[in-house]
Design an enzyme around this catalytic site. Structure first.
Site, short mmCIF file in Angstrom:
data_model
loop_
_atom_site.label_atom_id
_atom_site.label_comp_id
_atom_site.label_asym_id
_atom_site.label_seq_id
_atom_site.Cartn_x
_atom_site.Cartn_y
_atom_site.Cartn_z
N ASP A 195 0.82 -1.24 0.00
CA ASP A 195 0.00 0.00 0.00
C ASP A 195 0.84 1.27 0.00
O ASP A 195 0.42 2.28 0.57
CB ASP A 195 -0.94 0.05 1.22
CG ASP A 195 -1.83 -1.17 1.33
OD1 ASP A 195 -2.25 -1.68 0.28
OD2 ASP A 195 -2.12 -1.60 2.46
N ASP B 187 -9.99 -6.78 6.84
CA ASP B 187 -9.31 -5.68 6.15
C ASP B 187 -9.58 -4.34 6.82
O ASP B 187 -8.82 -3.39 6.63
CB ASP B 187 -9.80 -5.58 4.70
CG ASP B 187 -9.43 -6.80 3.89
OD1 ASP B 187 -8.29 -7.28 4.02
OD2 ASP B 187 -10.28 -7.28 3.12
#
Length: 570
Positions: A285, A509
């Site tokens: 990310d 998540d």
């Protein structure tokens, strides 16, 4: 000069010489067994104001169920952070006590821990250690900043997964086995996530890094063993989302280096672990965000613009590659996003370029990069068999369909193989390999198409045949309908080192609604099943499961869904 010292401080007789000076001499019949304990204190990294130390205690006396090691500094050293022990300091006196998981110390057994410290002037080594009040011998391992540790391990192999077992995390395995039907997959290897500084030491009494490495050694036996670590705590982490934000602010690059990467490197460099093949996934990310979510793009965020401007993603990744890549048995794999993120023409080559920039920052070189990993913690299908971008329906290319949206890749395998070629052409070594996270991209169950869609129009054709049942390829949080993918395996396809389960199935998540926490994790509407979307997912519904906990926490409903929709089926 070595940063360890030898001082035989146990089983000695003090004899007064003729001059009145006290001399320390060992009786002739004293052997090593007479020394109740040995301490190996190694300063593994030192800079102007701080240092990182690894300590190993060997117990040669009766077995212990708990332990406390004490020493004193001659200077102004202060312990600032620690792992695999609990450390307190009063003045110059330091006390390290066991964690809940490493209190047992058998006769002849060893335990290791580490810490960061600060100092000014000189960093003189302690000369006396006591274990539960008994003075120990201090071992000279001959290692330190002026004669760096040699962790061994020899030359890296081309594919660390080839011919090796992969570490089964006992903490994840226990959670999986406790679920109805979970024993079918509880013996699968998954990644160990180091997603905050506290994870190095172990969170809430859980296993720290050394405990996992010790468990990997126990699983290894006489064969080869891979242990998979996710290195995930960059400053300003995941600037395009909130559920996966981290504890460090955008400017805290020095804290990232000295309190996160340095301690991890010190532990991994311990020669005790030189027989393991340690695979690191470096900072998911991060780097692709600098390409796709900055500047004038509709997907841009102010946070990503900040990280592009200050360079701390590039610096942090480079520093991690440099420090970890110097350890002979560590294999660094940089996060490469996924096809639904950087598969477009505007993103593909630019992402490879920013990754090359990071791989040559902060002292790193491309030789510190063993490969890249795609689809980490994501849901993109491994292989779409029912359509390709080379087809046309009713006069329109598949690339024009709403789902594909002009992307050049429709699945992770084709993307990973092509992106590997792009990375090599950008300057990475030709021997790099790819990993693909298949932990949640199986998309089996009753919704899995058995063949192509109807050729009424291009959207009907693609939507009717695609395995990936997400509402939009940009959806990433706790996706409804997802299933376990291919089981972990080595060398499954050309250019692919392994399919892996880097994201442990069953770990959330992000939370479906705001949950106060001390983990630095925000609430992202993409995890809210009622959210109607943003430009990054084409203003589509989020497709997220309801009632989800914080990211990384156990999500039983998701775990059950993943097993139900597994492909290949369980």
């Amino acid at each position: 000069m070595s940063r360890t010292r030898t001082a035989l401080l146990a089983a000695l007789a003090l004899v007064a010489g003729a001059s009145g000076t006290a001399l320390a001499v060992a009786p002739a019949d004293v052997g090593i067994a007479a020394i109740p304990c040995t301490v190996d204190y190694k300063v593994q990294n030192q800079w102007d104001t701080g240092f990182t130390t690894a300590v190993t205690i060997t117990n040669n006396s009766a077995a212990k169920s708990s332990w406390a090691l004490k020493w004193s500094y001659a200077g102004n050293q202060k312990v600032s952070s620690f792992w695999n022990s609990k450390i307190s300091q009063s003045g110059t006196t330091v006390t390290a006590t066991n964690e809940t998981y490493n209190g047992t110390l058998a006769t002849g057994g060893s335990v290791s821990f580490g810490f960061n410290g600060t100092y000014s002037g000189t960093n003189a080594l302690p000369t006396t250690f006591t274990l539960d009040g008994v003075t120990c011998n201090v071992d000279d391992g001959g290692s330190g900043p002026t004669d760096p540790p040699d962790p061994g391990g020899g030359t890296k192999v081309d594919n660390p997964y080839a011919g090796a077992k992969v570490y089964v995390n006992p903490e994840w395995s226990a959670k999986a086995a406790a679920e109805t039907g979970g024993s079918r997959i509880s013996n699968q290897p998954t990644g160990v996530w180091l997603d905050r500084i506290a994870a190095i030491n172990g969170v809430n009494g859980g296993m720290g890094l050394r405990a996992h490495l010790d468990a990997a050694l126990a699983q290894k036996g006489s064969g080869e063993e891979v242990i998979q670590l996710v290195i995930y705590d960059l400053p300003g982490r995941d600037c395009a989302a909130l559920a996966s934000n981290g504890e460090l602010g955008p400017t805290e690059i020095d804290k990232y280096k000295t309190q996160f990467i340095d301690p991890i490197a010190a532990i991994l460099a311990d020669s005790k672990y030189s027989s393991l093949r340690i695979v690191t996934t470096i900072e998911i990310d991060s780097l692709p965000n600098l390409v796709t979510n900055t500047g004038s793009r509709p997907t841009a965020t102010a946070a990503c613009d900040t990280m592009l401007a200050n360079g701390n993603y590039v610096k942090g990744v480079g520093y991690a590659l440099n420090k970890l890549g110097a350890i002979p048995n560590v294999y660094n794999y940089i996060d490469a996003g996924h096809h639904g993120w950087i598969g477009w023409d505007d993103n593909f080559a630019a992402s490879a370029t920013i990754m090359k920039q990071a791989a040559t920052a902060e002292g790193a070189t491309v030789d510190d990069v063993h490969g890249f990993i795609a689809n980490t913690a994501n849901y993109s299908a491994l292989k779409e068999n029912n359509f390709t971008i080379n087809e046309s329906v009713a006069g329109k290319s598949v690339r024009e369909s709403k789902w594909v949206d002009w992307n050049r890749y429709v699945d992770e395998l084709s993307f990973a193989q092509a992106f590997r070629n792009q990375l090599v052409s950008t300057g990475f070594n030709s021997g790099i390999g790819m990993l693909i996270d298949t932990s949640r991209n199986g998309w089996g169950g009753s919704a899995r198409p058995s063949g192509p869609g109807a050729m009424t129009d291009v959207d009907t054709y693609v939507n009717g045949g695609r395995y990936d049942r997400r509402i939009h390829v940009g959806n990433w949080c706790n996706q409804s309908g997802a299933g376990l993918g291919e089981r972990p395996k080595a060398s499954p396809a050309a250019g692919i080192d392994a399919y892996v389960w880097m994201k442990p199935p069953g770990e959330s998540d992000g939370s479906s609604s705001a949950i106060p926490n001390d983990e630095g994790k925000g609430f992202d509407r993409m995890c809210d099943p009622t959210y109607t979307g943003n430009p990054r997912n084409g203003n589509s519904m989020s497709g997220a499961l309801p009632n989800a906990p914080l990211s990384g926490h156990w999500f039983s409903a998701q775990f059950q869904q993943l097993m139900q929709n597994a492909y290949p089926a369980l």
